[in-house]
Structures are given as structure tokens and as C-alpha cells.
Design an enzyme around this catalytic site. Structure first.
Site, PDB file in Angstrom:
ATOM      1  N   GLY A   1       1.267  -3.362   8.777  1.00 25.94           N
ATOM      2  CA  GLY A   1       2.642  -2.942   9.089  1.00 25.94           C
ATOM      3  C   GLY A   1       3.460  -2.798   8.142  1.00 25.94           C
TER       4      GLY A   1
ATOM      5  N   LYS B   1      -1.039  -9.203  19.523  1.00 23.95           N
ATOM      6  CA  LYS B   1       0.163  -8.706  19.623  1.00 23.95           C
ATOM      7  C   LYS B   1       0.227  -7.375  19.183  1.00 23.95           C
ATOM      8  CE  LYS B   1       4.744  -8.062  18.689  1.00 23.95           C
ATOM      9  NZ  LYS B   1       4.918  -6.565  19.143  1.00 23.95           N
TER      10      LYS B   1
ATOM     11  N   GLU C   1       8.143   4.502   0.996  1.00 24.58           N
ATOM     12  CA  GLU C   1       7.278   4.876   2.040  1.00 24.58           C
ATOM     13  C   GLU C   1       8.334   5.464   3.344  1.00 24.58           C
ATOM     14  OE1 GLU C   1       3.336   3.551   4.492  1.00 24.58           O
ATOM     15  OE2 GLU C   1       5.053   2.205   4.286  1.00 24.58           O
TER      16      GLU C   1
ATOM     17  N   CYS D   1      -0.550   5.068   6.896  1.00 18.70           N
ATOM     18  CA  CYS D   1      -0.171   4.432   5.901  1.00 18.70           C
ATOM     19  C   CYS D   1      -0.834   5.166   4.728  1.00 18.70           C
ATOM     20  CB  CYS D   1      -0.771   3.041   5.796  1.00 18.70           C
ATOM     21  SG  CYS D   1      -2.432   2.701   6.472  1.00 18.70           S
TER      22      CYS D   1
ATOM     23  N   GLU E   1      -2.448  -5.411   5.449  1.00 19.55           N
ATOM     24  CA  GLU E   1      -2.331  -4.099   4.830  1.00 19.55           C
ATOM     25  C   GLU E   1      -0.951  -3.547   5.387  1.00 19.55           C
ATOM     26  OE1 GLU E   1      -4.649  -2.726   3.448  1.00 19.55           O
ATOM     27  OE2 GLU E   1      -6.126  -4.359   3.475  1.00 19.55           O
TER      28      GLU E   1
ATOM     29  N   ASN F   1       5.839  -3.904   4.772  1.00 21.72           N
ATOM     30  CA  ASN F   1       5.871  -4.912   3.476  1.00 21.72           C
ATOM     31  C   ASN F   1       6.633  -5.989   4.146  1.00 21.72           C
ATOM     32  OD1 ASN F   1       4.738  -2.378   2.415  1.00 21.72           O
ATOM     33  ND2 ASN F   1       4.666  -3.774   0.573  1.00 21.72           N
ATOM     34  N   GLN F   2       7.900  -5.884   4.543  1.00 19.25           N
ATOM     35  CA  GLN F   2       8.906  -6.981   4.580  1.00 19.25           C
ATOM     36  C   GLN F   2       8.497  -7.874   5.647  1.00 19.25           C
ATOM     37  OE1 GLN F   2      12.427  -5.363   6.421  1.00 19.25           O
ATOM     38  NE2 GLN F   2      13.508  -7.575   6.923  1.00 19.25           N
TER      39      GLN F   2
END
Length: 488
Positions: free
Chosen positions: A234, A181, A390, A290, A256, A236-237
């Protein structure tokens, strides 16, 4: 096979070796972030049922795919690499138009995708276990590797060729089947990568792609009973949400996530090298990496010289459409990302950081996209939002310190630990940095954003699930060790 109508710029899901429209007959619109009046293409807004078909297809194909030899699986990856190489210019141009990075960067990333496929094709003929002495002299004991089964791959928009391939290629070579996806902002670029695998003749069901909403398709991948592992890059949430689902289901997961990556510039550094690397690491790809440099920690004795050279170089940056050869930095990927960057810049000013350069949207009638100026702050302290969170935009925060020891302490004062770099000619400084820096990737006299496909990649602290991607390390996630004991 259902053919894609290129004139309509409509791209379909890829399920069980065929290009198929979503059952709900709804599409999303991919706009060029450098020119929002240009529609790059339409992609499928898929349903849970579409995803279910893809996962079932992958599950049905996993036994036959696993039974092939590593060399046979590798041949498909080699063919796909050659096809992607032939289409490098087309794929790179699509990437630039869809998510905004400059054409030279897009070509470099696509070439890296070719190299990733070829690297993992070779994995099919490498060792996958060890012979272990048994306490029974008449027995043979050894280890081998078993694939997970169906792997759900959820990828971001910022590296729309490299990240899907550095996840899919090892998954495939080690005997897994895949359902990917991609991020909606890069769905069309991903479709072009899948086309290469399709034309390489990969068997039906081994690779599947379903596009659409992350809250629908991404979560359904994690919850699906036939999915045996999840690999995600993607926020952290979202990563933590997926991890909770995976733990509840008892499946493997690999995350990651974010970074707040520092560069340390010591008194003895080559300043020109440090400036070039700071700008490249922090501002290329519009800071949408990132591993991008975010915090710039400079010893006070050379701070002024470094700042002057940095600002002079930043002033030379040309912002514009990534297809233009004169452009050094393209747009943010979307309106929401642009708004996020602007909000962080405003927060930096509110909290007392001094704005040295940029800090605003690009005001130009010639540019009709999501453009932001490269931005530099100084007087940034570790408790400020722009030093902690970030941003994912072209924002550098300058921080002054007295010593390398203080710089290391400041660099480690973060919930993240993805990448970091130091510029110094002093061996003692280098060794201290290597030993004491809490980051999964540490680089000496090189920018923070460099990642090589043959080396393990991943972060510490809140930057990852403490697993590693790429290189030989990938086998640890995509397989389980099986210990074998044989007695005649």
C-alpha cells in the site's frame, strides 16, 4: 455455519472456519466504480473485538497447522487452486464490478491466483535447509526453518486476488496461520478467494478475514500481541506507520509500497514495441499499479517519432465499463482516487508541463462512474510534482534526453526504486541499464509492469522494506532459520 444471503449481497467476516457478522452490526457499501448506481455488495465494518477474535483463532490453530507436513499443507492449497479455477469467471466478474479493471485483465489475474496457489503447494516438498560441516567430526549440524506464527496480511484493492494470494499462500505453506484485512474497495473479491480456501477444507482458524477500516483493523493487526509478523502492500505513509509499530514490538515486517517507474527509449529501440509497452505498462488497469510506467524518458533523435506514434495509439483507447468487450481502460477505483488523479493533472499544468492529450474526466451521459481520460504530458522536468510523486492513474510524463547515460541519471532521480525498463537493441545499453538502474525489477525490451510469480519481487529505496516477495524468496520473510547441532 452462518450462511451468506446472496440476495442481500452481504458478505461476512471469516473467523475460525465460520462466516460471522461483525459485533457492531455495521456494513460498508461496495459500489461499482463504472456505475455508481450499482451496489456490488455489503461488507462488514468490523471492530477491534472482531479482529481480536480472529487473531486469537489464528493463534489457537498455529500449533496444529505447523505440525502438519509441508505436503499435507500443500494439499489444501492444491484443492483451493482447483476451486478457484472452477470459479474463475465468477471471481473475475466480481473483481471487474468491484474495482473496475477490465474483464480480460481480471480473468488473467484470477488465473494467476490459481498458479500462485499451485506453485506454493509444491513448496511443501522442497528443501528448507542445509547440512553444514561441523568442527566436531562426531556431530551433525544442519539448518531448518521455523514459521513466524500468526501473520497479519494487509492488502490493497488494485490486485484483489493476486496480492492476497501471493502473501497468504507462502505464509500458509511455511506453517503460519493468517489474518487478512483486505482493502474495503476489494473486500468482496477477497471474500470469494477465502470461500475457495474454506471449501478446500482448510482447518478452523488457519485462515481468517476481517474487513473494515484500515485505521481500526489494520492498526490493530500491527499492535496485537499475538501477531508475529506483518506483510503489507500500500502507501508509503501507512507502510512506515506499520513499520514503526513492528519495530517497537520487535516483530518481522514486510512492506511493498510506491513506485515512480521509468521507461527509457534509446535511439536504436524498436519504436512500435516501445510504444505498445509504454501504453500497456502505463495505462492498463487505469495506471493503478505500483509497477505502472509513469516517466517516459526518450532520446532526442527519436523523440518526435516516438511521441507521434504514442499519441496515435493513445487516441485509439476506449474508456468505459470493464465488463464491455470494447473497453480497453476502465474507471478509477473511487471518487477519491479520481480526484487525486485530477489534482495531479492540474498540478502538472500549473508547473509548466505541456498537456498533449486527455487531462480531464470523461464527459458522457452513458458513463456513470469515475472515468478519467488517458493523459500525456511533455516538457516534464525532474523537479515537477508529476515527475516525483506517485499518481496511481493513467498519466504519462514524457522527458527528452541527449543520451542513455543522461536517461539513467534521470531515471534514478527518484525516491522510489520499484521497477524500470529500457528499449534498446544495443548490448552495452542493456548492460549499463542492468548495472546502474536503482530498481528491484529491471526489464529489457518489456514493459515495467510485468511481474512473474516464480521470481523475487520488491523494490529499492522508498519502494519497500528491502525484503522480497514471491518465488523461493518468500521463505526468507515467512520463516526464521534455526541452526541444529546434534551429537550422539
Amino acid at each position: 455455519m452462518t450462511k451468506i444471503d446472496v440476495k442481500l449481497k452481504t458478505y461476512l467476516n471469516y473467523i475460525n472456519g465460520d462466516w460471522v457478522a461483525s459485533e457492531i452490526e455495521e456494513t460498508g457499501k461496495s459500489k461499482n466504480p463504472a456505475n455508481t448506481e450499482e451496489v456490488v455488495g455489503l461488507y462488514q465494518m468490523s471492530s477491534e473485538n472482531d479482529l481480536n477474535k480472529a487473531v486469537n483463532s489464528a493463534s489457537d490453530a498455529k500449533k496444529a497447522w505447523r505440525k502438519l507436513s509441508g505436503d499435507e499443507r500443500g494439499n489444501y492449497l492444491q484443492k483451493a487452486a482447483s476451486i478457484l479455477e472452477e470459479r474463475l469467471d465468477e471471481v473475475a466478474l466480481t473483481m471487474t464490478k468491484e474495482m473496475g479493471k477490465t474483464l480480460p485483465e481480471a480473468k488473467g489475474e484470477t488465473a494467476r491466483g490459481v498458479a500462485i496457489l499451485r506453485y506454493y503447494a509444491g513448496e511443501g516438498l522442497r528443501s528448507e535447509g542445509d547440512v553444514i560441516p561441523s568442527t566436531d567430526k562426531d556431530a551433525l549440524m544442519f539448518t531448518t526453518r521455523a514459521p513466524l506464527g500468526v501473520v497479519g496480511v494487509i492488502t490493497p484493492w488494485n490486485f484483489p486476488v493476486a496480492i492476497p494470494l501471493w502473501k497468504m499462500a507462502p505464509a500458509l505453506i511455511y506453517g503460519n496461520t493468517v489474518v487478512i484485512k483486505p482493502a474495503s474497495e476489494a473486500a468482496i473479491t477477497c471474500a470469494k478467494v477465502i470461500e475457495c480456501l474454506h471449501e478446500a477444507g482448510i482447518p478452523e482458524g488457519v485462515v481468517n478475514m476481517v474487513t473494515g477500516s484500515g485505521s481500526v483493523i489494520g492498526l490493530e493487526i500491527a499492535n496485537h500481541p499475538e501477531v508475529n509478523g506483518i506483510t503489507f502492500t500500500g502507501s508509503n505513509q501507512v507502510g512506515k506507520q506499520l513499520a514503526q509499530i513492528a519495530v517497537t514490538r520487535g516483530i518481522k515486517y514486510q512492506l511493498e509500497m510506491g513506485g515512480k517507474n521509468p521507461v527509457i527509449v534509446a535511439n536504436d529501440a524498436d519504436l512500435d514495441l516501445a510504444v505498445e509497452a509504454t501504453i500497456s505498462g502505463g495505462l492498463k488497469s487505469t495506471g493503478q499499479k505500483c509497477t505502472a510506467t509513469s516517466r517516459v524518458i526518450v532520446q532526442k533523435d527519436i523523440y518526435q517519432k516516438f511521441k507521434e506514434r504514442l499519441l496515435a495509439k493513445v487516441a485509439e483507447i476506449t474508456v468505459g465499463d470493464g465488463v464491455e468487450s470494447s473497453t480497453w481502460m476502465g474507471p478509477s477505483v473511487s471518487q477519491s482516487q479520481l480526484d487525486t488523479v485530477v489534482s495531479y493533472i492540474e498540478k502538472g499544468k500549473e508547473e509548466g508541463a505541456k498537456l498533449l492529450y486527455g487531462g480531464d474526466k470523461v464527459r458522457s451521459k452513458a458513463l456513470k462512474g469515475y472515468f478519467i481520460e488517458p493523459t500525456v504530458f511533455e516538457g516534464v522536468t525532474s523537479d515537477m510534482t508529476i515527475a516525483k510523486e506517485e499518481i496511481f492513474g493513467p498519466v504519462l510524463a514524457l522527458m527528452k534526453v541527449n543520451s542513455v547515460e543522461e536517461a539513467l541519471e534521470l531515471a534514478n532521480d527518484s525516491e522510489y526504486g520499484l521497477s524500470a525498463s529500457i528499449f534498446t537493441t544495443n548490448i552495452s545499453n542493456m548492460l549499463s541499464f542492468i548495472d546502474d538502474m536503482d530498481a528491484g525489477l529491471v526489464r529489457v525490451n518489456a514493459e515495467s509492469a510485468g511481474v512473474e510469480l516464480q521470481a523475487p519481487f520488491g523494490g529499492m529505496k522508498q519502494s519497500s522494506s528491502h525484503s522480497r516477495e514471491q518465488g523461493r524468496a518468500a521463505i526468507e520473510f515467512y520463516t526464521n532459520i534455526k541452526t541444529v547441532f546434534v551429537k550422539g
